[in-house]
Structures are given as structure tokens and as C-alpha cells.
Scaffold this motif. Structure first.
Motif, PDB file in Angstrom:
ATOM      1  N   GLY A  21       0.837  -1.206   0.000  1.00 51.12           N
ATOM      2  CA  GLY A  21       0.000   0.000   0.000  1.00 51.12           C
ATOM      3  C   GLY A  21       0.863   1.244   0.000  1.00 51.12           C
ATOM      4  N   VAL A  22       0.391   2.275   0.672  1.00 50.92           N
ATOM      5  CA  VAL A  22       1.110   3.536   0.759  1.00 50.92           C
ATOM      6  C   VAL A  22       1.827   3.596   2.101  1.00 50.92           C
ATOM      7  CG1 VAL A  22       0.907   6.051   0.778  1.00 50.92           C
ATOM      8  CG2 VAL A  22      -0.553   4.696  -0.730  1.00 50.92           C
ATOM      9  N   GLU A  23       3.122   3.851   2.053  1.00 51.13           N
ATOM     10  CA  GLU A  23       3.919   3.972   3.268  1.00 51.13           C
ATOM     11  C   GLU A  23       4.164   5.444   3.554  1.00 51.13           C
ATOM     12  OE1 GLU A  23       7.528   1.373   4.380  1.00 51.13           O
ATOM     13  OE2 GLU A  23       8.387   3.215   3.534  1.00 51.13           O
ATOM     14  N   LYS A  24       3.884   5.852   4.777  1.00 51.15           N
ATOM     15  CA  LYS A  24       4.081   7.233   5.210  1.00 51.15           C
ATOM     16  C   LYS A  24       5.294   7.306   6.116  1.00 51.15           C
ATOM     17  CE  LYS A  24       1.882  10.872   7.924  1.00 51.15           C
ATOM     18  NZ  LYS A  24       0.682  11.259   8.690  1.00 51.15           N
ATOM     19  N   GLU A  25       6.188   8.262   5.836  1.00 52.25           N
ATOM     20  CA  GLU A  25       7.387   8.434   6.654  1.00 52.25           C
ATOM     21  C   GLU A  25       7.513   9.904   7.047  1.00 52.25           C
ATOM     22  OE1 GLU A  25      10.769   5.579   5.168  1.00 52.25           O
ATOM     23  OE2 GLU A  25       9.770   6.502   3.436  1.00 52.25           O
ATOM     24  N   ASP A  26       7.251  10.183   8.310  1.00 51.46           N
ATOM     25  CA  ASP A  26       7.386  11.548   8.813  1.00 51.46           C
ATOM     26  C   ASP A  26       8.855  11.934   8.883  1.00 51.46           C
ATOM     27  OD1 ASP A  26       4.643  12.035   9.210  1.00 51.46           O
ATOM     28  OD2 ASP A  26       4.690  10.915  11.098  1.00 51.46           O
ATOM     29  N   GLY A  27       9.146  13.190   8.559  1.00 54.47           N
ATOM     30  CA  GLY A  27      10.510  13.697   8.673  1.00 54.47           C
ATOM     31  C   GLY A  27      11.442  13.243   7.564  1.00 54.47           C
ATOM     32  N   LYS A  28      10.915  12.683   6.494  1.00 53.66           N
ATOM     33  CA  LYS A  28      11.748  12.200   5.384  1.00 53.66           C
ATOM     34  C   LYS A  28      11.514  13.052   4.145  1.00 53.66           C
ATOM     35  CE  LYS A  28      13.118   8.492   7.602  1.00 53.66           C
ATOM     36  NZ  LYS A  28      14.452   8.227   8.004  1.00 53.66           N
ATOM     37  N   ASP A  29      12.609  13.456   3.500  1.00 49.55           N
ATOM     38  CA  ASP A  29      12.488  14.223   2.258  1.00 49.55           C
ATOM     39  C   ASP A  29      13.350  13.638   1.144  1.00 49.55           C
ATOM     40  OD1 ASP A  29      14.996  15.086   3.290  1.00 49.55           O
ATOM     41  OD2 ASP A  29      14.799  16.993   2.235  1.00 49.55           O
ATOM     42  N   TYR A  30      13.885  12.436   1.363  1.00 48.64           N
ATOM     43  CA  TYR A  30      14.711  11.828   0.316  1.00 48.64           C
ATOM     44  C   TYR A  30      13.808  11.208  -0.748  1.00 48.64           C
ATOM     45  CZ  TYR A  30      18.161   9.199  -2.233  1.00 48.64           C
ATOM     46  OH  TYR A  30      18.968   8.718  -3.246  1.00 48.64           O
ATOM     47  N   SER A  31      14.044  11.587  -1.993  1.00 44.49           N
ATOM     48  CA  SER A  31      13.295  11.028  -3.113  1.00 44.49           C
ATOM     49  C   SER A  31      14.135   9.952  -3.791  1.00 44.49           C
ATOM     50  CB  SER A  31      12.945  12.116  -4.126  1.00 44.49           C
ATOM     51  OG  SER A  31      12.456  11.524  -5.312  1.00 44.49           O
ATOM     52  N   SER A  32      13.657   8.726  -3.757  1.00 44.08           N
ATOM     53  CA  SER A  32      14.333   7.630  -4.456  1.00 44.08           C
ATOM     54  C   SER A  32      14.275   7.846  -5.960  1.00 44.08           C
ATOM     55  CB  SER A  32      13.687   6.291  -4.108  1.00 44.08           C
ATOM     56  OG  SER A  32      13.812   6.034  -2.739  1.00 44.08           O
ATOM     57  N   LEU A  33      13.174   8.425  -6.422  1.00 44.79           N
ATOM     58  CA  LEU A  33      12.999   8.675  -7.848  1.00 44.79           C
ATOM     59  C   LEU A  33      14.022   9.689  -8.366  1.00 44.79           C
ATOM     60  CD1 LEU A  33      11.066   8.063 -10.282  1.00 44.79           C
ATOM     61  CD2 LEU A  33       9.914  10.179  -9.653  1.00 44.79           C
ATOM     62  N   LEU A  34      14.202  10.777  -7.630  1.00 40.77           N
ATOM     63  CA  LEU A  34      15.138  11.829  -8.051  1.00 40.77           C
ATOM     64  C   LEU A  34      16.549  11.613  -7.517  1.00 40.77           C
ATOM     65  CD1 LEU A  34      12.877  14.962  -7.533  1.00 40.77           C
ATOM     66  CD2 LEU A  34      13.269  13.653  -9.636  1.00 40.77           C
ATOM     67  N   ARG A  35      16.678  10.722  -6.553  1.00 42.76           N
ATOM     68  CA  ARG A  35      17.953  10.455  -5.886  1.00 42.76           C
ATOM     69  C   ARG A  35      18.554  11.719  -5.283  1.00 42.76           C
ATOM     70  NH1 ARG A  35      20.654   7.441 -10.525  1.00 42.76           N
ATOM     71  NH2 ARG A  35      18.728   7.736 -11.581  1.00 42.76           N
ATOM     72  N   CYS A  36      17.716  12.464  -4.557  1.00 45.56           N
ATOM     73  CA  CYS A  36      18.193  13.651  -3.853  1.00 45.56           C
ATOM     74  C   CYS A  36      17.272  13.961  -2.688  1.00 45.56           C
ATOM     75  CB  CYS A  36      18.308  14.855  -4.788  1.00 45.56           C
ATOM     76  SG  CYS A  36      16.754  15.684  -5.150  1.00 45.56           S
ATOM     77  N   TYR A  37      17.791  14.767  -1.760  1.00 40.11           N
ATOM     78  CA  TYR A  37      16.980  15.280  -0.660  1.00 40.11           C
ATOM     79  C   TYR A  37      16.274  16.533  -1.160  1.00 40.11           C
ATOM     80  CZ  TYR A  37      19.388  12.047   2.401  1.00 40.11           C
ATOM     81  OH  TYR A  37      19.872  10.905   2.970  1.00 40.11           O
ATOM     82  N   LEU A  38      14.963  16.566  -1.016  1.00 41.48           N
ATOM     83  CA  LEU A  38      14.197  17.672  -1.575  1.00 41.48           C
ATOM     84  C   LEU A  38      14.490  19.004  -0.906  1.00 41.48           C
ATOM     85  CD1 LEU A  38      10.753  16.028  -2.354  1.00 41.48           C
ATOM     86  CD2 LEU A  38      12.728  16.330  -3.829  1.00 41.48           C
ATOM     87  N   HIS A  39      14.941  18.982   0.353  1.00 41.91           N
ATOM     88  CA  HIS A  39      15.267  20.258   1.006  1.00 41.91           C
ATOM     89  C   HIS A  39      16.415  20.982   0.292  1.00 41.91           C
ATOM     90  CE1 HIS A  39      18.356  17.879   3.174  1.00 41.91           C
ATOM     91  NE2 HIS A  39      19.007  19.028   3.189  1.00 41.91           N
ATOM     92  N   THR A  40      17.206  20.245  -0.467  1.00 41.13           N
ATOM     93  CA  THR A  40      18.301  20.881  -1.217  1.00 41.13           C
ATOM     94  C   THR A  40      17.778  21.680  -2.400  1.00 41.13           C
ATOM     95  OG1 THR A  40      18.702  18.966  -2.638  1.00 41.13           O
ATOM     96  CG2 THR A  40      19.939  19.083  -0.535  1.00 41.13           C
ATOM     97  N   LEU A  41      16.498  21.517  -2.732  1.00 43.45           N
ATOM     98  CA  LEU A  41      15.898  22.293  -3.831  1.00 43.45           C
ATOM     99  C   LEU A  41      15.247  23.579  -3.335  1.00 43.45           C
ATOM    100  CD1 LEU A  41      14.219  19.401  -5.853  1.00 43.45           C
ATOM    101  CD2 LEU A  41      16.431  20.491  -6.265  1.00 43.45           C
ATOM    102  N   LEU A  42      15.223  23.767  -2.012  1.00 41.26           N
ATOM    103  CA  LEU A  42      14.621  24.975  -1.454  1.00 41.26           C
ATOM    104  C   LEU A  42      15.543  26.142  -1.675  1.00 41.26           C
ATOM    105  CD1 LEU A  42      13.170  23.604   1.888  1.00 41.26           C
ATOM    106  CD2 LEU A  42      11.915  24.161  -0.181  1.00 41.26           C
TER     107      LEU A  42
END
Length: 164
Positions: A143-164
Motif C-alpha cells: 500500500g502507501v507507506e508514510k514516513e514523517d521527517g523524510k524528504d529523500y526522493s528515491s525517484l530523483l535520488r536527492c533530498y528535496l530540502h536541497t531544492l529549497l
């Protein structure tokens, strides 16, 4: 903290409420939210610009409906392919930008609807900028897995906070 969430089934009334909320919050035909804060728009623009610089791909769109039939409009969507003059096909990742708990709950309902109706979506994120908190949702075999405090995208292979 990982949580496996069961597939949420929307009633016809809930889907109508999502459509009504979307229609009320967006300028018809422009796909723009009328009540977003300056911070929301700045964050959205930063993610868009930094994505384009880092990845050099133009497969990212903002405030774009995922389909004409199911009118969910994430703040940011990464698509499989986007060509000028063609409708985008197969959303892969969505990001919702929020600033309070009420918006987080509304965004989370949209995330689950996205996973239900768009099997191509692999990851979704909610970023609450008042709390500087990311939540990652990803499709799994269970199903859908929820992870609080996580911003790593496996699809993009980067931490999304680095795009801020």
C-alpha cells in the motif's frame, strides 16, 4: 517512523468535496491558487528553479491538474515526459506545500487520492514550511507507506530540502 496505511476508499460525496474545494481555491482556467501566501509561492518557485538547474529536464509543472476527470492539482508534479503542445502523461511524483495542520490534512487526502487514481505515481511529499517538516509517501507492495521527517526522493535520488 514508518507506517503502512491501508488503501483509502473515497465515497462519491468525498470526491465531490475535493472537486468543490479545488474549484473554490483555484482560478478557473488558470490553474492558480488565489489564497497562497508569498512564502508558499517563493518555495514553489525555488523548487522549480533549482530542479531545472540541477536536473536540466523540463518535466516539472506547477499547479497542473493530474487529469480532466479527477481534478486534483498538486503544487508541484514531476511527469514522465512533457512535450510542448502535448498534454503531460503519467505523473511520477507530487509535492504539496503547506503551512498549517488543516492544510496538511487536506493535502494528505489529496496524496492518497493521487496514489489511488494514478498508478504511475511512486512518491508524494508534503512540506510544511512553518514547521520545516517533510513527510514522504511512497507506493509499496503493501500500500502507501508514510514516513514523517523524510524528504529523500528515491525517484530523483536527492533530498528535496536541497531544492529549497
Amino acid at each position: 517512523m514508518k507506517k503502512i496505511l491501508k488503501d483509502y476508499t473515497y465515497t462519491a460525496d468525498e470526491l465531490r468535496q475535493i472537486v468543490l474545494a479545488t474549484d473554490r481555491d483555484y482560478i478557473e482556467g488558470l490553474g492558480m491558487a488565489v489564497n497562497n501566501t508569498n512564502d508558499h509561492q517563493i518555495i514553489q518557485t525555488n523548487i522549480l528553479q533549482n530542479y531545472l538547474v540541477r536536473f536540466g529536464r523540463r518535466d516539472i509543472l506547477t499547479e497542473t491538474r493530474l487529469s480532466d476527470n479527477i481534478r486534483i492539482t498538486p503544487d508541484i508534479t514531476i511527469w514522465e515526459k512533457v512535450k510542448l503542445g502535448e498534454s503531460p502523461k503519467n505523473p511520477l511524483l507530487t509535492i504539496e506545500i503547506t503551512h498549517n495542520t488543516r492544510n496538511d490534512r487536506y493535502s494528505e487526502k489529496n496524496v492518497y487520492a493521487v496514489f489511488k487514481y494514478f498508478p504511475s505515481v511512486q512518491e508524494s511529499f508534503i512540506y510544511n514550511y512553518d514547521k520545516d517538516q517533510w513527510t514522504r509517501y511512497r507506493r509499496t507492495a503493501k500500500g502507501v507507506e508514510k514516513e514523517d521527517g523524510k524528504d529523500y526522493s528515491s525517484l530523483l535520488r536527492c533530498y528535496l530540502h536541497t531544492l529549497l
